[in-house]
Scaffold this active site. Structure first.
Site, PDB file in Angstrom:
ATOM      1  N   ASP A 198      42.066  49.629  31.948  1.00  0.00           N
ATOM      2  CA  ASP A 198      42.888  48.416  32.057  1.00  0.00           C
ATOM      3  C   ASP A 198      44.088  48.660  32.969  1.00  0.00           C
ATOM      4  O   ASP A 198      44.507  47.771  33.730  1.00  0.00           O
ATOM      5  CB  ASP A 198      43.372  47.976  30.676  1.00  0.00           C
ATOM      6  CG  ASP A 198      42.257  47.391  29.821  1.00  0.00           C
ATOM      7  OD1 ASP A 198      41.170  47.136  30.370  1.00  0.00           O
ATOM      8  OD2 ASP A 198      42.483  47.187  28.612  1.00  0.00           O
ATOM      9  N   GLU A 222      35.362  44.677  36.900  1.00  0.00           N
ATOM     10  CA  GLU A 222      36.227  45.328  37.878  1.00  0.00           C
ATOM     11  C   GLU A 222      36.136  44.654  39.246  1.00  0.00           C
ATOM     12  O   GLU A 222      36.531  45.215  40.266  1.00  0.00           O
ATOM     13  CB  GLU A 222      35.875  46.814  38.017  1.00  0.00           C
ATOM     14  CG  GLU A 222      34.540  47.103  38.654  1.00  0.00           C
ATOM     15  CD  GLU A 222      33.373  47.106  37.665  1.00  0.00           C
ATOM     16  OE1 GLU A 222      32.339  47.698  37.988  1.00  0.00           O
ATOM     17  OE2 GLU A 222      33.509  46.522  36.575  1.00  0.00           O
TER      18      GLU A 222
END
Length: 352
Positions: A236, A262
């Site tokens: 994250d 992503e």
């Protein structure tokens, strides 16, 4: 539904994931309603996430899993559930304010009506008055009635002023809710839904006005390695870092979004491919220029690199069409060694 789950459902393992979800629901003796299916998608896709852990806790307990339980989980953990709850709360407050204003207006109307009757009565009595004391009594009655009207008028004004402040607060709150609904919570970029809407709108505008539009798709190289080596929290951190660079360089009218997992996307309305390529390389170079450190332990994570593909919209091309060509260019960047920017048009010319 979160971007991570949406990405999983669009990937090659989508049907296998759906089957695992149904099997898990059957094993837990839970009916496959649309809401339960969405909850279990998150559970199966990310069992260690907040929703996954809470579902596991509930399923290992003694209490049955009911529709009310599902609604509670959706309101707490699913973005759409939280949004619906916020809107319901605002609606309830607004209804109370409207009811209070209506009551204040009704009281003022009744008082005004009674005051009018008092004036009419006083006028008739004054014509028949024979003694000064009669006039004094009439004036006293009118004075009392006037003060009552003034009190109700003042109460109404205060009520309207208070309601006006509350409506302004609710409007600001709803605007924040609207922004939250358009934003990816982790990165603060536009979310997938907002991206899809903006891309469709900007493609329409480009077609109508004859303007250019270029779309870029950005993917973090070897992101799975970060997650597997350092855990989701560090993953994250990497996502937020990349998003911060994208967001800063992609100011309006550009639109930067977290497309899923992503993967990110940036829309460049009205810019030439050369300008876009220069901006994308600036983004790529800045992201790769820093060696990240894990916040919790200060371990060196090394540099993060991105692969990028971009495509200039062709006349008559749909949003899906330009997105597919940008995706093809992205995969070409991946195949060519990553950490590079590929132009879909140059890719097409090379293949011709």
């Amino acid at each position: 539904m979160t971007a991570q789950v949406e990405t999983a459902l669009r990937g090659p393992e989508a049907y296998a994931l759906a089957r695992r979800v149904v099997d898990a629901m059957q094993e837990a003796s839970v009916w496959p309603t649309p809401l339960n299916f969405e909850l279990w998608l998150h559970y199966v896709s990310d069992p260690e996430g907040p929703l996954g852990r809470e579902l596991h806790r509930l399923l290992t307990g003694d209490a049955p899993f009911t529709d009310a339980t599902a609604e509670m989980l959706a309101a707490e953990f699913l973005p759409r559930g939280r949004l619906s709850e916020e809107i319901r709360d605002v609606g309830a407050v607004l209804n109370r304010e409207l009811a209070a204003v209506a009551e204040a207006i009704d009281n003022a109307r009744k008082t005004q009506s009674a005051y009018g009757e008092t004036l009419s009565s006083a006028s008739a009595r004054m014509q028949d008055a024979e003694r000064p004391t009669d006039l004094t009594e009439i004036v006293s009655t009118l004075s009392t009635a006037t003060r009552k009207v003034q009190r109700h008028t003042s109460a109404l004004e205060k009520r309207l002023e208070s309601s006006n402040r509350e409506v302004v607060r609710l409007r600001e709150h709803l605007e924040q809710v609207r922004r939250d609904a358009m934003t990816d919570a982790l990165t603060n970029l536009a979310n997938r839904k907002t991206f899809d809407e903006q891309l469709a709108r900007l493609c329409e505008e480009a077609e109508t006005e004859g303007k250019g539009l270029t779309l870029a798709v950005v993917d973090i190289d070897h992101f799975k390695r970060f997650n597997d080596t350092w855990g989701h929290q560090t993953g994250d951190q990497v996502l937020r870092y990349v998003a911060s660079v994208l967001g800063r360089i992609s100011r309006a009218p550009r639109v930067a979004a977290r497309y899923g997992g992503e993967e990110f996307a940036v829309i460049f309305p009205g810019e030439t491919p050369g300008t876009v390529e220069a901006a994308l390389n600036a983004i790529r170079e800045e992201i790769g220029s820093r060696s990240l450190r894990r916040r919790s332990t200060n371990d060196d994570l090394g540099a993060v690199t991105i692969s990028v593909g971009f495509a200039e919209r062709r006349p008559g091309e749909t949003a899906l069409g330009v997105l597919e060509r940008a995706d093809e260019a992205l995969y070409a960047s991946k195949r060519s060694g990553r950490n590079r920017v590929t132009n879909a048009e140059a890719l097409a010319q090379a293949a011709a």
